[in-house]
Write a protein that holds these residues in place. Structure first.
Motif, PDB file in Angstrom:
ATOM      1  N   GLN A 133      13.068  13.479 -28.002  1.00 57.66           N
ATOM      2  CA  GLN A 133      13.969  12.415 -27.559  1.00 57.66           C
ATOM      3  C   GLN A 133      13.380  11.589 -26.415  1.00 57.66           C
ATOM      4  O   GLN A 133      14.035  10.691 -25.897  1.00 57.66           O
ATOM      5  CB  GLN A 133      15.304  13.029 -27.121  1.00 57.66           C
ATOM      6  CG  GLN A 133      16.033  13.723 -28.243  1.00 57.66           C
ATOM      7  CD  GLN A 133      17.247  14.485 -27.740  1.00 57.66           C
ATOM      8  OE1 GLN A 133      17.867  14.117 -26.757  1.00 57.66           O
ATOM      9  NE2 GLN A 133      17.583  15.574 -28.420  1.00 57.66           N
ATOM     10  N   ARG A 134      12.154  11.907 -26.026  1.00 62.61           N
ATOM     11  CA  ARG A 134      11.474  11.229 -24.915  1.00 62.61           C
ATOM     12  C   ARG A 134      12.333  11.268 -23.641  1.00 62.61           C
ATOM     13  O   ARG A 134      12.544  10.265 -22.970  1.00 62.61           O
ATOM     14  CB  ARG A 134      11.131   9.788 -25.275  1.00 62.61           C
ATOM     15  CG  ARG A 134      10.029   9.653 -26.310  1.00 62.61           C
ATOM     16  CD  ARG A 134       8.717  10.214 -25.780  1.00 62.61           C
ATOM     17  NE  ARG A 134       7.569   9.897 -26.606  1.00 62.61           N
ATOM     18  CZ  ARG A 134       7.029  10.726 -27.513  1.00 62.61           C
ATOM     19  NH1 ARG A 134       7.553  11.914 -27.716  1.00 62.61           N
ATOM     20  NH2 ARG A 134       5.974  10.367 -28.205  1.00 62.61           N
ATOM     21  N   LYS A 135      12.823  12.471 -23.316  1.00 67.58           N
ATOM     22  CA  LYS A 135      13.588  12.670 -22.091  1.00 67.58           C
ATOM     23  C   LYS A 135      12.733  13.455 -21.108  1.00 67.58           C
ATOM     24  O   LYS A 135      12.155  14.490 -21.463  1.00 67.58           O
ATOM     25  CB  LYS A 135      14.886  13.434 -22.376  1.00 67.58           C
ATOM     26  CG  LYS A 135      15.911  12.614 -23.130  1.00 67.58           C
ATOM     27  CD  LYS A 135      17.225  13.372 -23.238  1.00 67.58           C
ATOM     28  CE  LYS A 135      18.300  12.508 -23.885  1.00 67.58           C
ATOM     29  NZ  LYS A 135      19.582  13.227 -24.012  1.00 67.58           N
ATOM     30  N   VAL A 175      15.965  18.482  -9.781  1.00 65.81           N
ATOM     31  CA  VAL A 175      15.946  19.602 -10.719  1.00 65.81           C
ATOM     32  C   VAL A 175      14.770  19.438 -11.680  1.00 65.81           C
ATOM     33  O   VAL A 175      14.557  18.360 -12.247  1.00 65.81           O
ATOM     34  CB  VAL A 175      17.264  19.684 -11.526  1.00 65.81           C
ATOM     35  CG1 VAL A 175      17.222  20.869 -12.486  1.00 65.81           C
ATOM     36  CG2 VAL A 175      18.454  19.810 -10.584  1.00 65.81           C
ATOM     37  N   PHE A 176      14.015  20.524 -11.842  1.00 67.09           N
ATOM     38  CA  PHE A 176      12.879  20.549 -12.762  1.00 67.09           C
ATOM     39  C   PHE A 176      13.156  21.577 -13.851  1.00 67.09           C
ATOM     40  O   PHE A 176      13.551  22.701 -13.572  1.00 67.09           O
ATOM     41  CB  PHE A 176      11.585  20.923 -12.020  1.00 67.09           C
ATOM     42  CG  PHE A 176      11.231  19.979 -10.920  1.00 67.09           C
ATOM     43  CD1 PHE A 176      10.742  18.718 -11.196  1.00 67.09           C
ATOM     44  CD2 PHE A 176      11.395  20.346  -9.591  1.00 67.09           C
ATOM     45  CE1 PHE A 176      10.420  17.837 -10.170  1.00 67.09           C
ATOM     46  CE2 PHE A 176      11.071  19.479  -8.567  1.00 67.09           C
ATOM     47  CZ  PHE A 176      10.588  18.215  -8.862  1.00 67.09           C
ATOM     48  N   ASP A 177      12.946  21.190 -15.095  1.00 64.00           N
ATOM     49  CA  ASP A 177      13.172  22.080 -16.235  1.00 64.00           C
ATOM     50  C   ASP A 177      11.907  22.870 -16.557  1.00 64.00           C
ATOM     51  O   ASP A 177      10.787  22.341 -16.462  1.00 64.00           O
ATOM     52  CB  ASP A 177      13.568  21.278 -17.478  1.00 64.00           C
ATOM     53  CG  ASP A 177      14.856  20.498 -17.287  1.00 64.00           C
ATOM     54  OD1 ASP A 177      15.715  20.952 -16.505  1.00 64.00           O
ATOM     55  OD2 ASP A 177      15.001  19.433 -17.917  1.00 64.00           O
ATOM     56  N   ASN A 178      12.099  24.120 -16.959  1.00 60.97           N
ATOM     57  CA  ASN A 178      11.007  24.946 -17.493  1.00 60.97           C
ATOM     58  C   ASN A 178       9.765  24.899 -16.608  1.00 60.97           C
ATOM     59  O   ASN A 178       8.685  24.509 -17.045  1.00 60.97           O
ATOM     60  CB  ASN A 178      10.651  24.495 -18.917  1.00 60.97           C
ATOM     61  CG  ASN A 178      11.867  24.441 -19.811  1.00 60.97           C
ATOM     62  OD1 ASN A 178      12.604  25.405 -19.913  1.00 60.97           O
ATOM     63  ND2 ASN A 178      12.111  23.288 -20.430  1.00 60.97           N
ATOM     64  N   VAL A 179       9.926  25.312 -15.365  1.00 61.85           N
ATOM     65  CA  VAL A 179       8.827  25.241 -14.397  1.00 61.85           C
ATOM     66  C   VAL A 179       7.890  26.436 -14.566  1.00 61.85           C
ATOM     67  O   VAL A 179       8.323  27.582 -14.642  1.00 61.85           O
ATOM     68  CB  VAL A 179       9.367  25.211 -12.948  1.00 61.85           C
ATOM     69  CG1 VAL A 179       8.245  25.376 -11.939  1.00 61.85           C
ATOM     70  CG2 VAL A 179      10.115  23.912 -12.702  1.00 61.85           C
ATOM     71  N   VAL A 184      11.133  21.192 -26.659  1.00 60.97           N
ATOM     72  CA  VAL A 184      10.839  20.441 -27.889  1.00 60.97           C
ATOM     73  C   VAL A 184      11.831  19.289 -28.051  1.00 60.97           C
ATOM     74  O   VAL A 184      11.451  18.169 -28.383  1.00 60.97           O
ATOM     75  CB  VAL A 184      10.864  21.370 -29.122  1.00 60.97           C
ATOM     76  CG1 VAL A 184      10.724  20.568 -30.409  1.00 60.97           C
ATOM     77  CG2 VAL A 184       9.751  22.406 -29.023  1.00 60.97           C
ATOM     78  N   ASP A 185      13.116  19.551 -27.784  1.00 61.36           N
ATOM     79  CA  ASP A 185      14.136  18.499 -27.899  1.00 61.36           C
ATOM     80  C   ASP A 185      13.862  17.353 -26.934  1.00 61.36           C
ATOM     81  O   ASP A 185      13.996  16.179 -27.295  1.00 61.36           O
ATOM     82  CB  ASP A 185      15.537  19.063 -27.646  1.00 61.36           C
ATOM     83  CG  ASP A 185      16.038  19.919 -28.799  1.00 61.36           C
ATOM     84  OD1 ASP A 185      15.448  19.831 -29.905  1.00 61.36           O
ATOM     85  OD2 ASP A 185      16.999  20.668 -28.594  1.00 61.36           O
TER      86      ASP A 185
END
Length: 199
Positions: free
Chosen positions: A179-181, A142-146, A174-175
């Motif tokens: 949080q370096r995630k 899963v990739f976020d905000n592609v 931004v979160d």
């Protein structure tokens, strides 16, 4: 105890990923149940690349060889590449980073270019779902905000299909940055066989 003659063990067959993957958008997983909308039909498979770039800290007197503990993560990038054989208006708009106007001309949807990146251009929860050998269990990337970052190129010729190769890149919120995630996740279905390592 003698060393194993092969890396194959009683869990190997179930840990092999086979056949083509399916791409989903708006993917989520709750209570172990994945949901999403199929992005479109592909040809030639899907490629995933997660690359971490390391930087070696320069320390006087320690230049002759790598020294444990002196690498730091400089950057990370998660991308996917797929060739779409299905080109609906929505997929054309996505592949071009453009805008569509449904039924602007009688019988046609109009797709045109635009020159700003908007919130809606990011694909929320893009998932590449692969199949495990011998079961219905899945491996899900899963990739976020592609954001689709590839150029649009379409070739149409005799005895062939028009296929558009797209490449997309995950982006952190931004979160996630604070949080370096990482903006990528792998859901690896648990197998029913516990692998053994041999002696």
């Amino acid at each position: 105890m003698a060393l194993s003659a092969s890396g194959f063990n009683n869990g190997t067959a179930q840990n092999i990923i086979i056949d083509s993957a399916v791409i989903f958008k708006d993917f989520s997983i709750a209570n172990g149940t994945p949901t999403g909308t199929v992005l479109g039909a592909t040809q030639g498979g899907v490629e995933i690349n997660i690359e971490k770039k390391l930087r070696q800290i320069e320390i006087d007197g320690a230049f002759v060889m790598p020294v444990k503990g002196t690498e730091v993560v400089e950057s990370e990038e998660a991308t996917f590449t797929a060739s779409l054989i299905e080109l609906s208006t929505d997929l054309l708009k996505m592949a071009l980073g453009g805008v569509s106007t449904p039924n602007s001309v009688t019988g046609y949807d109009l797709v045109e270019g635009k020159y700003v990146v908007e919130e809606g251009d990011y694909i929320n929860g893009l998932a590449v779902v692969g199949n495990r050998n011998g079961s219905d269990k899945k491996i899900i990337f899963v990739f976020d905000n592609v954001l689709i970052t590839s150029a649009f190129k379409l070739k149409m010729e005799d005895k062939s299909e028009g296929v558009v190769e797209i490449s997309g890149k995950a982006h952190a919120s931004v979160d996630q940055l604070q949080q370096r995630k990482s903006p990528w996740h792998i859901y690896n279905a648990t197998t029913t066989v516990t692998p053994t390592t041999g002696g």
